[in-house]
Structures are given as C-alpha cells and as structure tokens.
Design an enzyme around this catalytic site. Structure first.
Site, PDB file in Angstrom:
ATOM      1  N   ARG A  24       0.835  -1.209   0.000  1.00  0.00           N
ATOM      2  CA  ARG A  24       0.000   0.000   0.000  1.00  0.00           C
ATOM      3  C   ARG A  24       0.873   1.264   0.000  1.00  0.00           C
ATOM      4  O   ARG A  24       0.971   1.956  -1.008  1.00  0.00           O
ATOM      5  CB  ARG A  24      -0.958  -0.051   1.217  1.00  0.00           C
ATOM      6  CG  ARG A  24      -2.075   0.957   1.169  1.00  0.00           C
ATOM      7  CD  ARG A  24      -1.702   2.364   1.591  1.00  0.00           C
ATOM      8  NE  ARG A  24      -1.163   2.451   2.953  1.00  0.00           N
ATOM      9  CZ  ARG A  24      -0.612   3.564   3.430  1.00  0.00           C
ATOM     10  NH1 ARG A  24      -0.513   4.656   2.682  1.00  0.00           N
ATOM     11  NH2 ARG A  24      -0.107   3.592   4.662  1.00  0.00           N
ATOM     12  N   ASP A  25       1.558   1.542   1.096  1.00  0.00           N
ATOM     13  CA  ASP A  25       2.331   2.790   1.181  1.00  0.00           C
ATOM     14  C   ASP A  25       3.493   2.744   0.199  1.00  0.00           C
ATOM     15  O   ASP A  25       3.871   3.777  -0.385  1.00  0.00           O
ATOM     16  CB  ASP A  25       2.860   2.970   2.615  1.00  0.00           C
ATOM     17  CG  ASP A  25       3.090   4.415   2.988  1.00  0.00           C
ATOM     18  OD1 ASP A  25       3.112   5.272   2.087  1.00  0.00           O
ATOM     19  OD2 ASP A  25       3.259   4.697   4.188  1.00  0.00           O
ATOM     20  N   HIS A 213       4.973   4.701  12.681  1.00  0.00           N
ATOM     21  CA  HIS A 213       5.022   4.633  11.216  1.00  0.00           C
ATOM     22  C   HIS A 213       6.008   5.704  10.751  1.00  0.00           C
ATOM     23  O   HIS A 213       5.645   6.870  10.620  1.00  0.00           O
ATOM     24  CB  HIS A 213       3.606   4.897  10.684  1.00  0.00           C
ATOM     25  CG  HIS A 213       3.465   4.902   9.211  1.00  0.00           C
ATOM     26  ND1 HIS A 213       2.904   3.858   8.512  1.00  0.00           N
ATOM     27  CD2 HIS A 213       3.771   5.833   8.273  1.00  0.00           C
ATOM     28  CE1 HIS A 213       2.873   4.142   7.222  1.00  0.00           C
ATOM     29  NE2 HIS A 213       3.388   5.338   7.048  1.00  0.00           N
ATOM     30  N   HIS A 215       8.739   7.383   8.151  1.00  0.00           N
ATOM     31  CA  HIS A 215       9.379   7.495   6.839  1.00  0.00           C
ATOM     32  C   HIS A 215      10.827   7.916   7.102  1.00  0.00           C
ATOM     33  O   HIS A 215      11.122   8.549   8.109  1.00  0.00           O
ATOM     34  CB  HIS A 215       8.624   8.498   5.966  1.00  0.00           C
ATOM     35  CG  HIS A 215       7.320   7.926   5.458  1.00  0.00           C
ATOM     36  ND1 HIS A 215       7.169   7.438   4.196  1.00  0.00           N
ATOM     37  CD2 HIS A 215       6.130   7.737   6.082  1.00  0.00           C
ATOM     38  CE1 HIS A 215       5.931   6.966   4.036  1.00  0.00           C
ATOM     39  NE2 HIS A 215       5.272   7.145   5.180  1.00  0.00           N
ATOM     40  N   CYS A 246       4.089   9.388   0.520  1.00  0.00           N
ATOM     41  CA  CYS A 246       2.730   9.845   0.267  1.00  0.00           C
ATOM     42  C   CYS A 246       2.749  10.824  -0.908  1.00  0.00           C
ATOM     43  O   CYS A 246       3.442  11.843  -0.862  1.00  0.00           O
ATOM     44  CB  CYS A 246       2.156  10.528   1.505  1.00  0.00           C
ATOM     45  SG  CYS A 246       0.502  11.150   1.197  1.00  0.00           S
ATOM     46  N   ASN A 255       9.474   4.548   3.281  1.00  0.00           N
ATOM     47  CA  ASN A 255       9.216   4.133   4.660  1.00  0.00           C
ATOM     48  C   ASN A 255      10.478   3.493   5.245  1.00  0.00           C
ATOM     49  O   ASN A 255      11.372   3.087   4.509  1.00  0.00           O
ATOM     50  CB  ASN A 255       8.139   3.039   4.688  1.00  0.00           C
ATOM     51  CG  ASN A 255       6.758   3.573   4.430  1.00  0.00           C
ATOM     52  OD1 ASN A 255       6.394   3.819   3.301  1.00  0.00           O
ATOM     53  ND2 ASN A 255       6.002   3.768   5.489  1.00  0.00           N
TER      54      ASN A 255
HETATM   55  P1  HMG Z   1     -13.351  14.198  -2.684  1.00  0.00           P
HETATM   56  O1  HMG Z   1     -13.061  14.632  -4.072  1.00  0.00           O
HETATM   57  O2  HMG Z   1     -13.612  15.239  -1.639  1.00  0.00           O
HETATM   58  O3  HMG Z   1     -14.528  13.160  -2.714  1.00  0.00           O
HETATM   59  O4  HMG Z   1     -12.138  13.277  -2.215  1.00  0.00           O
HETATM   60  P2  HMG Z   1     -16.062  13.375  -2.616  1.00  0.00           P
HETATM   61  O5  HMG Z   1     -16.510  12.755  -1.349  1.00  0.00           O
HETATM   62  O6  HMG Z   1     -16.414  14.840  -2.844  1.00  0.00           O
HETATM   63  O7  HMG Z   1     -16.596  12.528  -3.882  1.00  0.00           O
HETATM   64  C1  HMG Z   1     -16.299  12.946  -5.219  1.00  0.00           C
HETATM   65  C2  HMG Z   1     -16.433  11.766  -6.173  1.00  0.00           C
HETATM   66  O8  HMG Z   1     -15.442  10.789  -5.864  1.00  0.00           O
HETATM   67  C3  HMG Z   1     -17.776  11.027  -6.089  1.00  0.00           C
HETATM   68  O9  HMG Z   1     -18.063  10.570  -7.414  1.00  0.00           O
HETATM   69  C4  HMG Z   1     -17.472   9.849  -5.225  1.00  0.00           C
HETATM   70  O10 HMG Z   1     -18.301   8.712  -5.454  1.00  0.00           O
HETATM   71  C5  HMG Z   1     -16.050   9.527  -5.636  1.00  0.00           C
HETATM   72  P3  HMG Z   1     -19.223  11.248  -8.285  1.00  0.00           P
HETATM   73  O11 HMG Z   1     -20.453  11.106  -7.428  1.00  0.00           O
HETATM   74  O12 HMG Z   1     -18.772  12.670  -8.438  1.00  0.00           O
HETATM   75  O13 HMG Z   1     -19.194  10.444  -9.539  1.00  0.00           O
HETATM   76  N1  HMG Z   1     -15.338   8.877  -4.528  1.00  0.00           N
HETATM   77  C6  HMG Z   1     -14.751   7.670  -4.577  1.00  0.00           C
HETATM   78  N2  HMG Z   1     -14.597   6.763  -5.559  1.00  0.00           N
HETATM   79  C7  HMG Z   1     -13.955   5.607  -5.231  1.00  0.00           C
HETATM   80  N3  HMG Z   1     -13.480   5.340  -3.999  1.00  0.00           N
HETATM   81  C8  HMG Z   1     -13.604   6.233  -3.011  1.00  0.00           C
HETATM   82  C9  HMG Z   1     -14.265   7.452  -3.285  1.00  0.00           C
HETATM   83  N4  HMG Z   1     -14.548   8.527  -2.529  1.00  0.00           N
HETATM   84  C10 HMG Z   1     -15.201   9.378  -3.293  1.00  0.00           C
HETATM   85  N5  HMG Z   1     -13.145   5.954  -1.789  1.00  0.00           N
HETATM   86  C11 HMG Z   1     -11.215  11.503  -0.845  1.00  0.00           C
HETATM   87  C12 HMG Z   1     -12.082  12.757  -0.876  1.00  0.00           C
HETATM   88  C13 HMG Z   1     -10.966  11.156   0.601  1.00  0.00           C
HETATM   89  C14 HMG Z   1     -11.955  10.386  -1.545  1.00  0.00           C
HETATM   90  C15 HMG Z   1      -9.885  11.794  -1.594  1.00  0.00           C
HETATM   91  O14 HMG Z   1      -9.338  12.922  -1.014  1.00  0.00           O
HETATM   92  C16 HMG Z   1      -8.921  10.649  -1.541  1.00  0.00           C
HETATM   93  O15 HMG Z   1      -9.123   9.610  -2.145  1.00  0.00           O
HETATM   94  N6  HMG Z   1      -7.807  10.846  -0.778  1.00  0.00           N
HETATM   95  C17 HMG Z   1      -6.824   9.779  -0.578  1.00  0.00           C
HETATM   96  C18 HMG Z   1      -5.433  10.276  -0.708  1.00  0.00           C
HETATM   97  C19 HMG Z   1      -4.480   9.141  -0.417  1.00  0.00           C
HETATM   98  O16 HMG Z   1      -4.761   7.983  -0.651  1.00  0.00           O
HETATM   99  N7  HMG Z   1      -3.281   9.492   0.127  1.00  0.00           N
HETATM  100  C20 HMG Z   1      -2.284   8.492   0.451  1.00  0.00           C
HETATM  101  C21 HMG Z   1      -2.637   7.669   1.644  1.00  0.00           C
HETATM  102  S1  HMG Z   1      -2.351   8.480   3.198  1.00  0.00           S
HETATM  103  C22 HMG Z   1      -0.678   8.164   3.543  1.00  0.00           C
HETATM  104  O17 HMG Z   1       0.042   7.655   2.715  1.00  0.00           O
HETATM  105  C23 HMG Z   1      -0.150   8.472   4.921  1.00  0.00           C
HETATM  106  C24 HMG Z   1       0.045   7.208   5.779  1.00  0.00           C
HETATM  107  O18 HMG Z   1       0.945   6.311   5.164  1.00  0.00           O
HETATM  108  C25 HMG Z   1       0.585   7.592   7.164  1.00  0.00           C
HETATM  109  C26 HMG Z   1       1.792   8.533   7.116  1.00  0.00           C
HETATM  110  O19 HMG Z   1       2.773   8.242   6.400  1.00  0.00           O
HETATM  111  O20 HMG Z   1       1.743   9.521   7.871  1.00  0.00           O
HETATM  112  C27 HMG Z   1      -1.274   6.461   6.007  1.00  0.00           C
HETATM  113 MG    MG Z   2       3.100   6.500   5.195  1.00  0.00          MG
END
Ligand code: HMG
Ligand code: MG
Length: 314
Positions: A24-25, A213, A215, A246, A255
């Site tokens: 994933r990450d 966690h 990095h 990220c 990581n």
């Molecule tokens: P948004 O644009 O605000 O979504 O994104 P929305 O709620 O306004 O919906 C807009 C459209 O997206 C809709 O479709 C939804 O159905 C669709 P429409 O009705 O317009 O056709 N939609 C989705 N489709 C599929 N799967 C979904 C989904 N959600 C909405 N889940 C959202 C908000 C949270 C979805 C977006 O900002 C997002 O996906 N963010 C994720 C970013 C990400 O993955 N970042 C990396 C992971 S975090 C990380 O790595 C840190 C970590 O490792 C810890 C660390 O290192 O500190 C965990």
């Molecule tokens: Mg991370």
C-alpha cells in the site's frame, strides 16, 4: 555476513509485530503502476516470509492514487493465507462499501494532525475529516471489522512546520474514542528525532494502543523506532525494501525498510517471526519489477551484487 550478531539489550519488548505497508504505502508512490498479478505475488511472498499483517491496498479515489486503482481486482484475485490479516486503507463510506464487497475484515482510516495536510490529502478540514470518519468507523464496527487509525504529520508538516504535540494527541484521542483498536503515529515526511518520539508517546500517557510509522527521509527511522520500543511500543510499520511515500506530501520518501528493521530487531534479540533472507529475496525481485534498486541498506548489503563491467558474464 548474512545475519546480525545477537546481543540482547535490556528494556525492550521480547517480540515486535511488523505491520507491513509495502503493497500500500510502498506501491502508492511508485512512478511505475505495477500489474495486479505482480501485486498479488508480492503479497503472497510477504506472507511466505512470515508476515502476519500485510496492508494490501487502498480504497481511495482512483484518480487520487492511480497506482492502487486496481484494489477491487487485487482483492478478488489474491490468495489469503489463514492467520494472516490483510487490512486496507479506507477514507470514507464509498471506500468502505467497496471494501465490504470484497469481504475485507480489517480497515485503516487515515487522519491528519494538521490543517494543511487534511486539505491536501483528504480534501477536508482538520475538523471535517472526523465527519467523514465517524460513519465509516461506526458502520465498520457494526460489520465486525477491526479498524486501525493513522495520524499523519505527527512531528512536522512541510507547510506548517513543527506539529504541536497536544494537537497530535487531540486528533489521536478522538480517533481512538471512535472505537479504533490501534493508532499509528505517522512521521509522513521523516523529520522526527528520538527525543520527540519519546515525548509524543509520553504525551499519550504511554504506549497502549500505539504503533509507529516512520518514513526515512532524514535517516532517522531506525533511531526513532528504537526510541519507541524503549517507550514500550510493540507494533512497528515498515515497507519491504524501504519503498514508499505519500503522493500528497512534499518530500515524503520511503518508509522504514522492513529488512533494516528486522536486522536491528534480530540483533537486539527481539523476535519478529520474519525470515530475513526471504524478505531480501522479495525486495530484490520487486526492485526488478519496479526498475530501480531497493533503497534498503540491508537489501543492498545482502542482495546480489549489482552488475559491473568486470563481473558481467558475456
Ligand atoms: P473528494 O473529491 O472530496 O470526494 O475526495 P467526494 O466525497 O467529494 O466525492 C467525489 C467523487 O469521488 C464522487 O463521485 C465519489 O463517489 C467519488 P461522483 O459522485 O462525483 O461520480 N469517490 C470515490 N470513488 C472511489 N473510492 C472512493 C471514493 N470517494 C469518493 N473511496 C477523498 C475525498 C478522501 C476520496 C480523496 O481525497 C482521496 O481519495 N484521498 C486519498 C489520498 C491518499 O490515498 N493518500 C495516500 C494515503 S495516506 C498516507 O500515505 C499516509 C500514511 O501512510 C501515514 C503517514 O505516512 O503519515 C497512512
Ligand atoms: Mg506513510
């Protein structure tokens, strides 16, 4: 030398659970989009190397993280080894619906400790991210799922500078109060140092329900892990070969590498249940698939020597 000398140090846990985030990450930040069959093989290899918890993928918006847009296909096709947990990242109810369709038993939500990163990573404010998470956790618990929570930017944020410890604790407590079983403290951009780690764990009142966690952007991940272990933390996130980052955090590089962590833990006499040669073999194989060498120092030391003009056979 193929394995570390074992010299047991006092004041450390006997066993550590390595929470593997490579699929994933790790893969979410690669420029190459890895084919779904390669992802499935990667996960199978990790289970065979002894991992008991492997974060498989994310049900986030596919446009936000195209590298993991095949999450449904992966879950439909991948092998599940009994006794191994395969959590997935879920930000909202749409993500939960998709995860439930595939019989997922464990999810992880991911919050931000800072206002700016909540906007960049989740399109929410620091406050409104909770409105998104509350129904996710409530419904997941109703379905009998286990829910983990991450807090990102626990030490510093590229836009806001150092993150106040009280701010991290406030966000983290709210996530635990929702019913999450564990809180993983994320140093998303790798700026933490060991004293800061100890201070943060102390501010939570101790290690209960905490995981870490790190990095490795500034080379502090192992030192920070040791500080967390000394505070009593027993769950450490790591990524095979040290891949990861990220896409929404400037300067978030790899990581903590699982192999580097395992070398240190085994050297300290801490059990992990992991087979280091199998992990190195998997990272070497994955590096071939990704077309770049593994960032892990242990993989570099133990993997096959890179081809040079003098050792390449015609
Ligand atoms: P948004 O644009 O605000 O979504 O994104 P929305 O709620 O306004 O919906 C807009 C459209 O997206 C809709 O479709 C939804 O159905 C669709 P429409 O009705 O317009 O056709 N939609 C989705 N489709 C599929 N799967 C979904 C989904 N959600 C909405 N889940 C959202 C908000 C949270 C979805 C977006 O900002 C997002 O996906 N963010 C994720 C970013 C990400 O993955 N970042 C990396 C992971 S975090 C990380 O790595 C840190 C970590 O490792 C810890 C660390 O290192 O500190 C965990
Ligand atoms: Mg991370």
């Amino acid at each position: 030398m193929r394995e570390p000398y074992r010299v047991v140090a006092a004041g450390l846990p006997e066993r550590v659970t390595v929470y593997e985030v490579g699929p994933r990450d790790g893969l979410q930040n690669e420029s190459v989009v890895v084919p779904v069959e390669v992802k499935a093989e990667f996960i199978a290899r990790l289970a065979a190397a002894g991992h008991r918890v492997i974060e498989a993928t994310s049900f986030v918006h596919p446009k936000w993280v195209p590298q993991l847009a095949d999450a449904s296909e992966l879950l439909a096709g991948m092998e599940r080894v009994p006794g191994v947990r395969y959590p997935v990242l879920v930000p909202n109810e749409r993500g939960l619906d998709r995860a439930l369709e595939h019989g997922v038993q464990e999810i992880a939500i991911f919050a931000s400790a800072t206002e700016t990163f909540a906007g960049k990573n989740l399109n929410r404010t620091l406050e409104s991210q909770f409105e998104m998470f509350e129904p996710v956790v409530a419904r997941a618990l109703d379905h009998g799922l286990r829910v983990r929570a991450y807090v990102s930017m626990c030490f510093g944020d590229p836009w806001e500078g150092p993150t106040p410890v009280e701010q991290v604790v406030a966000v983290g407590r709210r996530l635990l109060d929702l019913g999450c079983y564990e809180l993983s403290l994320g140093d998303t951009i790798g700026v933490g140092t060991p004293g800061h780690v100890a201070a943060l764990i102390g501010a939570f009142g101790g290690p209960e329900q905490l995981a870490v966690h790190f990095h490795d952007t500034y080379g502090q991940a192992l030192a920070n892990t040791l500080a967390a272990l000394r505070e009593g933390v027993t769950v450490v996130d790591a990524s095979t070969g040290g891949i990861g980052g990220c896409p929404y955090a400037e300067s978030a590089t790899g990581n903590l590498a699982t192999e580097d962590l395992v070398w240190m833990l085994h050297g300290l006499g801490v059990e992990t249940g992991l087979d280091l040669p199998s992990l190195v073999e998997t990272s070497t194989w994955l590096a071939g698939e990704l077309g770049r060498p593994s960032p892990s120092r242990v993989v570099q030391a133990l993997g096959p020597a890179p081809a040079t003009d003098t050792n390449v056979k015609e």
